[in-house]
Each structure stands twice: as C-alpha cells, then as structure tokens.
Scaffold this active site. Structure first.
Site, mmCIF file in Angstrom:
data_model
loop_
_atom_site.group_PDB
_atom_site.id
_atom_site.type_symbol
_atom_site.label_atom_id
_atom_site.label_comp_id
_atom_site.label_asym_id
_atom_site.label_seq_id
_atom_site.Cartn_x
_atom_site.Cartn_y
_atom_site.Cartn_z
ATOM 1 C CB CYS A 71 -0.842 -18.630 18.340
ATOM 2 S SG CYS A 71 -1.855 -17.161 18.462
ATOM 3 C CB CYS A 77 -5.342 -14.723 14.047
ATOM 4 S SG CYS A 77 -4.057 -13.651 13.435
ATOM 5 C CB CYS A 80 0.400 -18.053 11.769
ATOM 6 S SG CYS A 80 1.494 -16.927 12.633
ATOM 7 C CB CYS A 157 1.064 -11.637 17.966
ATOM 8 S SG CYS A 157 1.618 -12.370 16.428
ATOM 9 C CD GLN A 278 12.405 -7.541 3.129
ATOM 10 O OE1 GLN A 278 11.439 -8.120 3.621
ATOM 11 N NE2 GLN A 278 12.682 -7.586 1.842
ATOM 12 C CE1 TYR A 307 8.332 -1.459 -8.915
ATOM 13 C CE2 TYR A 307 10.215 -2.615 -9.844
ATOM 14 C CZ TYR A 307 8.916 -2.156 -9.964
ATOM 15 O OH TYR A 307 8.222 -2.383 -11.115
ATOM 16 C CD GLU A 328 10.070 3.793 -3.057
ATOM 17 O OE1 GLU A 328 10.511 2.648 -3.143
ATOM 18 O OE2 GLU A 328 8.884 4.054 -2.777
ATOM 19 C CG ASP A 380 13.100 -5.582 -3.078
ATOM 20 O OD1 ASP A 380 12.150 -6.392 -3.015
ATOM 21 O OD2 ASP A 380 13.703 -5.173 -2.076
ATOM 22 C CB CYS A 407 7.510 -10.614 -0.838
ATOM 23 S SG CYS A 407 6.484 -9.332 -1.533
HETATM 24 C C1 LIG Z 1 9.520 -4.528 -1.476
HETATM 25 S S1 LIG Z 1 9.810 -2.831 -1.260
HETATM 26 C C2 LIG Z 1 11.548 -2.762 -1.597
HETATM 27 C C3 LIG Z 1 12.302 -1.698 -0.865
HETATM 28 C C4 LIG Z 1 13.809 -1.701 -0.903
HETATM 29 N N1 LIG Z 1 14.370 -2.410 -2.005
HETATM 30 C C5 LIG Z 1 14.327 -2.242 0.421
HETATM 31 O O1 LIG Z 1 14.838 -3.347 0.457
HETATM 32 O O2 LIG Z 1 14.240 -1.512 1.422
HETATM 33 C C6 LIG Z 1 9.065 -2.188 -2.687
HETATM 34 C C7 LIG Z 1 9.207 -0.684 -2.848
HETATM 35 O O3 LIG Z 1 8.685 -0.319 -4.122
HETATM 36 C C8 LIG Z 1 8.009 0.923 -4.013
HETATM 37 N N2 LIG Z 1 7.108 0.993 -5.189
HETATM 38 C C9 LIG Z 1 5.883 0.438 -5.338
HETATM 39 N N3 LIG Z 1 5.430 0.618 -6.580
HETATM 40 C C10 LIG Z 1 6.393 1.303 -7.258
HETATM 41 C C11 LIG Z 1 6.522 1.771 -8.599
HETATM 42 N N4 LIG Z 1 5.559 1.562 -9.487
HETATM 43 N N5 LIG Z 1 7.659 2.421 -8.952
HETATM 44 C C12 LIG Z 1 8.631 2.640 -8.030
HETATM 45 N N6 LIG Z 1 8.571 2.203 -6.739
HETATM 46 C C13 LIG Z 1 7.473 1.549 -6.363
HETATM 47 C C14 LIG Z 1 7.358 0.864 -2.647
HETATM 48 O O4 LIG Z 1 7.076 2.155 -2.176
HETATM 49 C C15 LIG Z 1 8.440 0.145 -1.826
HETATM 50 O O5 LIG Z 1 9.326 1.073 -1.237
#
Ligand SMILES: C[S@@+](CC[C@H](N)C(=O)[O-])C[C@H]1O[C@@H](n2cnc3c(N)ncnc32)[C@H](O)[C@@H]1O
Length: 466
Positions: A71, A77, A80, A157, A278, A307, A328, A380, A407
């Site tokens: 790039c 930037c 990366c 990009c 993702q 989550y 969520e 997650d 992540c």
């Molecule tokens: C990394 S994403 C995971 C999404 C899902 N597991 C997927 O694979 O599609 C994290 C998620 O947590 C939600 N989130 C963030 N803070 C939260 C909280 N305190 N309680 C519940 N959900 C939350 C975000 O809106 C987001 O959708």
C-alpha cells in the site's frame, strides 16, 4: 536520551502493538515497523520516564521476514501495522502476542495453538468505514492516521474488497458535482461525516452518516451509485453529536430494499445498517463453526449467548441445544435476532433479551442453573471485555462450560485471570494470586487471523469447570 536524538540499536523484542523494542541503557524504545533481530536507525519523538516513543529512519540489517508493503500509504494510515512482514511471520507474531498477554497480564502459562490463517491475505474486509472531513475548507476522503483523526487521503485500500475503490470515487464525484459540505471537527459544521458500507451476498448496504437531518441532493448520489453498482441500498444516518462515535441512532432508507439476507450453516439471517458483522467472512465461518463444535450442546444443554449481536450464533447454538438465550444491548440487533429465530423456525428454542449483560446474566443464570441439565455460556464481548459483574455471576453460578471469543488479547487475559483465579479483587483492585484456586481451567486457546496485515487478532478460549 533526548527528544530528536538519532540512535542505532538492535530490536530485541516485539511489543503489544507489534512495534520493535530496542533497549538502550535504562530506556525501552518503541519503534513501529521494526522487526525482531533487525539493526535499525531511529529517531526519538517523545520520552516519558524510561520509555521512548520513536520513529524508524532506516533498516540497517533487514530481517529475513521483511517484505515490501503493497500500500502506498502504509505507515501513514492507521489501518495496517504488518504489511512489511511475511504472512507466515504475522501469524507467529499473533500467536506469541496472545501467549505473552496471558503471561504478563494474568500470570497464565498455557499452550496457545498456532494462529488459524486467513486464505485471503488482502481484499478480505466486507465492511468499509470511510471518514469524510473538511480540512481548511478542502474536502478529504481517506482513513484516519494511527491514534488520530487526521485523514490520510487515498483512492483505494488493499485489505478492503474491490468495490471500495468505486465507493471512494463515487463520493469524490458527488462532492465535486454538488459542492455538499463536509464535516469539520474543529467547528462541528458541515454535513458529510462518514460512509459505512457492508457487502452482503453481492449487494452493498451504503450508509451515509450526516451531521444533519436530510442528505442534500441525494438523487445525484443515487444516480452515481447506480452507474457503478447493480444491487445496493442507501441509508442516511443522522449523527448530530460532537463525539467520535461513527453512527447516530436514526437511519432512513433512501433507496433499495434496505435489508439483505445472508446464510450461514443453513441459518438465514438479515443484515441491517446497525448489525454487528465480523469483517472477514471466511475466517468468521471457521470461528463460528469452532464455537458450535466446542460448546457441543445436546438436548440437555441450555446455552447462554452473552453479547449476542444480531443472533446468528444464538440460532446456530439453538439447533442442537435444549434452548438458547441471547443477551444484547442494541435493540435493533435484538429485533433482527428475533426475526431470525422466527424465519429459521427456532423461536420455540430461543429467548432474546435486550439488556446489558452485567444486569441480565446475573439475574437469569442462577435460575437456569437450578433447572435440570447442563448450562454452557458463550461470551463474545466488545474490546473492553466483560464487566466485572458478568464474571462474578459466572464464578457464582458455575456453568459447566464457557467459550470466550475475544478481539482483545489484553482484556481476554484479564477476564481469564478472574475466572481461573490467577487474578483476584482486593479492595476493588485486581491483584495477582500466586496459588490460583479458581473455578475454571483453560482447555484450549485458538487464535484466528480475522484481520491480516493488522495488529489485531481474534481468539477462542474453552474453559471447563474444575
Ligand atoms: C463482538 S460483538 C459480538 C456479536 C455476536 N456474538 C456475533 O458474533 O455476531 C459484541 C456485541 O456486544 C454488544 N454489547 C456491547 N456491550 C454490551 C453489554 N454491556 N451488554 C450486552 N451487549 C453488549 C454489542 O452491541 C455487540 O453486538
């Protein structure tokens, strides 16, 4: 050592942001884009106590793993950090990063499996976030520089899919043709702020984020987009805040069907502007597949998907389980998750709660534990990891199995420390415990390269009860 000193040294380690580390006397010098074993010339930009933040000036003895970045704006930037490293070595760096974080942050020594590779080393991102700004009255489109809101202008990009180039050129044309104003971060004036695009099953969901309530000359934009893209939807998102948050809460559909459907593991799911997705579809498939295999739910198992986003994983988990419960915080995502459950004839097995996990998980987990059968939990969370109350509830209710998808190796290490007992709270502060006596043991750690060429890594961890 002083600011602006130019020094020569050898890189003896790699830091958590993938920078080279050079030790000079009592100073630890962080030098981005330098590789292990290289002899380099660098300049000191800033010093705090015994830490120096530096700039690479010249590689005097290049490492074998060094390659030419593809790039034009690499190093300028902030997207990366690793284009100068052979892909095989990038995978090793990410595996080591996970293992180092576990040791340094939580005192956990555990085998980390080699990072699962992405078949696409470039052009893998199915999502684009493009800032548009006015700088000194001039419109600028590109990406932000590292840890900054300075725009680095670019036409393309290499980690983005090929439609990105056309999106950038359409928006340049739109600004030129209409003279629409762009957002100025110093005065908070100007209309165009960001363009966010997702690619779903060969269609694009294009969201124009504006500092206002209606998009000026939207018909011109629609006609420019229609010349380049066969299937697309255009939303306008209102973000009148002065914060750095990209999306505001209100979306209005200006063109197209608005929602597109994708399919994964025979679960059909809708994608809307607010749903979490993702960014690397192929690696996502492998990761989700591994989550389902690792949880290995049967008709006696209740799975809590904490989550849960738009509920794709919840539905996948529900298929073989007694039932699945999603939690969520974003209501639009919960609506999508409920629709997905109905569409896939799984609503009798799925309950989705719209609530913060820190409130809902403690409330429901003990009740579910009291029912007959096994309980498994998928975590997650976003980068900041799990709230303390979520981990406390797990340590109290003791579900049989926890699969943690993260992540951020740093917050993952902290949370695993709390679940395995190597980190304990003393007067509200986390302290190392030399003789861990927690409730869980780590059975498996698998990193995935969801984000090639960048410092980021996704990790799956399986914890079972002692
Ligand atoms: C990394 S994403 C995971 C999404 C899902 N597991 C997927 O694979 O599609 C994290 C998620 O947590 C939600 N989130 C963030 N803070 C939260 C909280 N305190 N309680 C519940 N959900 C939350 C975000 O809106 C987001 O959708």
């Amino acid at each position: 050592m002083h600011k602006n000193d130019e020094l020569i040294g050898n890189v003896s380690a790699i830091g958590s942001n993938m920078e080279g580390i050079v030790r000079i006397n009592e100073f630890i010098c962080f030098v981005p884009y330098a590789l292990l074993g290289e002899k380099i010339k660098f300049k000191v930009l800033k010093i705090t106590k015994n830490i120096a933040f530096c700039k690479l000036l010249e590689v005097l003895t290049p490492a074998e793993e060094r390659v030419r970045p593809v790039c034009r704006v690499f190093t300028k930037c902030g997207g990366c950090q690793l284009q100068h490293v052979k892909y095989k070595e990038q995978l090793k760096l990410k595996t080591n990063l996970v293992s180092d974080c576990f040791k340094k942050i939580a005192g956990i020594s555990v085998k980390v499996s080699p990072c699962f590779k992405s078949d696409a080393e470039y052009e893998y991102r199915n999502k684009l976030q493009l800032p548009i700004r006015s700088v000194g009255g001039e419109p600028k489109i590109g990406f932000f520089a590292e840890s900054s809101h300075r725009i680095v202008e670019t036409d393309d990009c290499p980690i983005q899919q090929s439609w990105t180039k056309n999106v950038i050129s359409v928006f340049k044309e739109f600004i030129n043709a209409t003279g629409i104003s762009c957002y100025d971060e110093s005065s908070f004036q100007g209309l165009l702020r960001h363009v966010v695009v997702r690619n779903v099953d060969k269609a694009l969901i294009i969201v124009v984020v504006i500092n206002g309530t209606s998009l000026y000359k939207s018909e011109v934009l629609i006609s420019l987009l229609a010349k380049r893209f066969l299937k697309f939807s255009l939303y306008v998102n209102e973000n009148l805040s002065t914060s750095n948050v990209i999306l505001g809460e209100k979306n209005t559909l200006l063109f197209g069907d608005g929602v597109y459907e994708d399919e994964e593991f025979s679960i059909k799911y809708p994608v809307t502007p607010m749903s979490f997705m993702q960014v690397n579809s192929a690696v996502k498939r492998k990761l989700y597949n591994d989550v389902i295999k690792t949880i290995n739910a049967d008709e006696n198992t209740t799975v809590i998907d904490a989550y849960s986003g738009a509920g794709l994983m919840t539905a996948m988990l529900a298929k073989n389980a007694k039932k699945a419960i999603g939690i969520e915080i974003v209501s639009e995502a919960v609506d999508a998750a409920n629709k997905l459950a109905v569409k896939n004839s799984l609503s009798h097995k799925i309950t989705n709660y719209c609530a913060p996990c820190e409130d809902k998980l403690p409330e429901i987990i003990s009740e579910i534990r009291a029912e007959k059968g096994n309980v498994a939990v998928v975590l997650d969370p976003p980068r900041k990891g799990c709230d303390k109350r979520v981990l406390q509830a797990l340590n109290k209710a003791l579900p049989n199995k926890i699969v943690y998808v993260s992540c951020s190796p740093q917050t993952l290490a902290r949370d695993l420390g709390i679940l395995t007992g190597s980190l304990v709270y003393e007067n509200n502060e986390l302290k190392r415990c030399e003789t861990p006596n927690g409730n869980y043991v780590i059975e498996k750690v698998q990193p995935y390269d969801m984000f090639p060429q960048t410092k980021h890594v996704e990790t799956l961890v399986l914890l079972t009860r002692k």
